[in-house]
Design a protein around this motif. Structure first.
Motif, PDB file in Angstrom:
ATOM      1  N   LEU A   1       0.128  -1.018   0.385  1.00  0.00           N
ATOM      2  CA  LEU A   1      -0.188   0.023  -0.254  1.00  0.00           C
ATOM      3  C   LEU A   1       1.154   1.468   0.261  1.00  0.00           C
ATOM      4  O   LEU A   1       0.859   1.847  -0.478  1.00  0.00           O
ATOM      5  N   ARG A   2       1.917   1.095   0.829  1.00  0.00           N
ATOM      6  CA  ARG A   2       2.718   1.910   0.837  1.00  0.00           C
ATOM      7  C   ARG A   2       2.998   2.741  -0.543  1.00  0.00           C
ATOM      8  O   ARG A   2       3.741   4.031  -1.174  1.00  0.00           O
TER       9      ARG A   2
ATOM     10  N   ARG B   1       3.204   5.774  -5.941  1.00  0.00           N
ATOM     11  CA  ARG B   1       3.051   5.977  -6.942  1.00  0.00           C
ATOM     12  C   ARG B   1       2.246   6.392  -7.722  1.00  0.00           C
ATOM     13  O   ARG B   1       2.429   7.360  -7.940  1.00  0.00           O
ATOM     14  N   LEU B   2       1.136   6.550  -6.910  1.00  0.00           N
ATOM     15  CA  LEU B   2      -0.095   7.640  -6.873  1.00  0.00           C
ATOM     16  C   LEU B   2       0.540   9.074  -6.831  1.00  0.00           C
ATOM     17  O   LEU B   2      -0.046   9.925  -7.559  1.00  0.00           O
ATOM     18  N   ARG B   3       1.244   9.074  -5.885  1.00  0.00           N
ATOM     19  CA  ARG B   3       1.457  10.273  -6.027  1.00  0.00           C
ATOM     20  C   ARG B   3       1.922  11.203  -6.782  1.00  0.00           C
ATOM     21  O   ARG B   3       2.774  12.367  -7.179  1.00  0.00           O
ATOM     22  N   LEU B   4       3.066  10.364  -7.471  1.00  0.00           N
ATOM     23  CA  LEU B   4       4.006  10.481  -8.506  1.00  0.00           C
ATOM     24  C   LEU B   4       3.350  11.014  -9.878  1.00  0.00           C
ATOM     25  O   LEU B   4       3.015  12.241 -10.629  1.00  0.00           O
TER      26      LEU B   4
ATOM     27  N   GLU C   1       2.881  14.433 -11.715  1.00  0.00           N
ATOM     28  CA  GLU C   1       2.906  14.704 -12.914  1.00  0.00           C
ATOM     29  C   GLU C   1       1.878  15.321 -13.536  1.00  0.00           C
ATOM     30  O   GLU C   1       2.095  16.619 -15.014  1.00  0.00           O
ATOM     31  N   ALA C   2       0.425  14.690 -13.553  1.00  0.00           N
ATOM     32  CA  ALA C   2      -0.221  15.409 -14.091  1.00  0.00           C
ATOM     33  C   ALA C   2      -0.884  16.782 -13.564  1.00  0.00           C
ATOM     34  O   ALA C   2      -1.249  17.551 -14.519  1.00  0.00           O
TER      35      ALA C   2
END
Length: 139
Positions: free
Chosen positions: A80-81, A86-89, A93-94
């Motif tokens: 989960l970490r 990965r989702l924060r990166l 980027e978005a």
């Protein structure tokens, strides 16, 4: 009167009285109930030992289960970490690709309404021709 029903009743009462007195003697005899048979005593000690062993095995299994649960939770926590990172990166980027908005949607509607009002004012001025004439309806 017949003697048979009375005889049967007397015999039944005497049998029940004898059985009750025999039961009372068994209950009041402490020696008979206090000493277990030798085979029963060995069975009792054997069962107590088995109970103690079973309790030890149960405690060991519960500790193993808790450690396995902790290990599974730590693996899942690590996954989960990683996914969170990965989702924060992806979010960064978005956000860097799309330009930030200058006006909110409400402000855009306000500006559009003001633009329409200006166009209507200019159309009214040009339609009248900038000439001043005397208004007929005023006397």
């Amino acid at each position: 009167m017949r003697l048979r029903p009375w005889c049967v009743l007397a015999a039944a009462l005497s049998v029940s009285a004898v059985s009750v007195s025999a039961q009372c003697d068994e209950i009041s005899d402490p020696v008979n109930h206090a000493l277990p048979l030798p085979s029963t005593a060995t069975q009792l000690t054997e069962l107590r030992q088995r109970l103690a062993e079973s309790e030890k095995e149960r405690e060991a299994l519960s500790r193993q289960l808790q450690s396995a649960d902790t290990e599974r939770e730590s693996i899942q926590l690590g996954r989960l970490r990683q996914e969170n990172q990965r989702l924060r990166l992806q979010l960064k980027e978005a956000q860097s690709v799309t330009p930030p908005r200058v006006l909110t949607e409400q402000q855009q509607w306000f500006v559009a309404g003001g633009g329409v009002a200006m166009v209507a004012l200019l159309c009214g001025i040009f339609a009248s021709g900038w000439r001043r004439r005397r208004r007929q309806w005023l006397n």
